[in-house]
Design a protein around this motif. Structure first.
Motif, short mmCIF file in Angstrom:
data_model
loop_
_atom_site.label_atom_id
_atom_site.label_comp_id
_atom_site.label_asym_id
_atom_site.label_seq_id
_atom_site.Cartn_x
_atom_site.Cartn_y
_atom_site.Cartn_z
N GLY A 29 6.22 -7.10 -5.62
CA GLY A 29 6.29 -5.93 -6.48
C GLY A 29 6.12 -6.33 -7.93
N PRO A 30 6.30 -5.37 -8.82
CA PRO A 30 6.14 -5.64 -10.25
C PRO A 30 7.11 -6.73 -10.72
CG PRO A 30 6.37 -3.28 -9.85
CD PRO A 30 6.68 -3.98 -8.57
N ASP A 31 6.67 -7.47 -11.72
CA ASP A 31 7.53 -8.50 -12.32
C ASP A 31 8.38 -7.82 -13.39
OD1 ASP A 31 8.62 -10.96 -12.94
OD2 ASP A 31 7.07 -11.42 -14.41
N ASP A 32 9.33 -7.05 -12.92
CA ASP A 32 10.21 -6.29 -13.81
C ASP A 32 11.61 -6.37 -13.22
OD1 ASP A 32 11.75 -4.17 -14.94
OD2 ASP A 32 9.89 -3.16 -15.50
N GLU A 74 1.47 -5.79 -1.62
CA GLU A 74 1.37 -7.17 -2.10
C GLU A 74 -0.03 -7.44 -2.63
OE1 GLU A 74 2.38 -11.64 -0.53
OE2 GLU A 74 1.53 -10.24 0.91
N ARG A 75 -1.04 -7.05 -1.88
CA ARG A 75 -2.44 -7.25 -2.31
C ARG A 75 -2.69 -6.56 -3.65
NH1 ARG A 75 -5.69 -3.82 1.08
NH2 ARG A 75 -5.18 -2.36 -0.58
N ASP A 76 -2.22 -5.31 -3.77
CA ASP A 76 -2.44 -4.57 -5.00
C ASP A 76 -1.62 -5.13 -6.17
OD1 ASP A 76 -4.20 -3.01 -3.59
OD2 ASP A 76 -2.88 -1.26 -3.47
N THR A 86 1.14 2.31 -7.26
CA THR A 86 1.99 3.17 -6.46
C THR A 86 3.00 2.32 -5.70
OG1 THR A 86 0.20 4.75 -6.23
CG2 THR A 86 2.02 4.95 -4.68
N LEU A 87 4.28 2.70 -5.78
CA LEU A 87 5.36 1.88 -5.20
C LEU A 87 6.00 2.46 -3.95
CD1 LEU A 87 7.26 0.84 -8.45
CD2 LEU A 87 5.48 -0.43 -7.22
#
Length: 159
Positions: free
Chosen positions: A110-113, A87-89, A77-78
């Motif tokens: 966040g996601p590496d995207d 960050e932990r998640d 979830t963002l």
């Protein structure tokens, strides 16, 4: 998508307003901001803000940390998250899938995207996560370079 196409789509989702933004860099073509408010809700901040460039079309969609739709990246979830919990998640997610996560220059995880840029949005005295879904706009090297000035300021606390 062109400005007209984004406005048409926004009107199907709720009330919308369109404004032309000042050109903060000569390399960027004229840009419009389209704010979408939830249908039937009393006047409130926009749930989603879209940015459209004359040269590349729709290049950024930001989900409000409080009023925005819930958006997830492969189950992560963002929107509206406490940034330390996100960050932990993000770290746990990367470890679970033997993948990666990334930090923005401001230190938000966040996601590496390359199409997702995490921002902090002040909500009371805390910063909550405000994801921006982006493509590189005309004249920029990265999504971070494409960040609309209004979104850069959004993560700042104001006195």
């Amino acid at each position: 998508m062109t400005v007209d196409e984004v406005v048409e789509a926004a009107q199907m989702l709720g009330q919308s307003s369109v404004s032309e933004l000042a050109r903060d860099h000569a390399i960027f073509s004229p840009t419009w901001k389209i704010e979408v408010h939830r249908r039937g809700v009393a006047p409130s901040p926009p749930a989603v803000t879209a940015y459209v460039s004359q040269a590349v079309g729709l290049f950024c969609v930001a989900a409000d940390a409080v009023h925005g739709p819930q958006v997830a990246y492969d189950g992560l979830t963002l929107v509206g998250r406490n940034l330390s919990e996100l960050e932990r998640d993000a770290i746990a997610y990367a470890e679970a899938v033997d993948g990666h996560f990334r930090y923005t220059p401001e230190g938000y995880a966040g996601p590496d995207d390359p199409g997702v840029v995490m921002r902090g949005q002040p909500v009371g005295q805390v910063l909550r996560s405000r994801p921006l879904f982006m493509v590189t706009r005309d004249g920029a090297n990265t999504e971070w370079d494409s960040l609309p000035r209004e979104e850069y300021r959004n993560g700042q606390f104001h006195a």
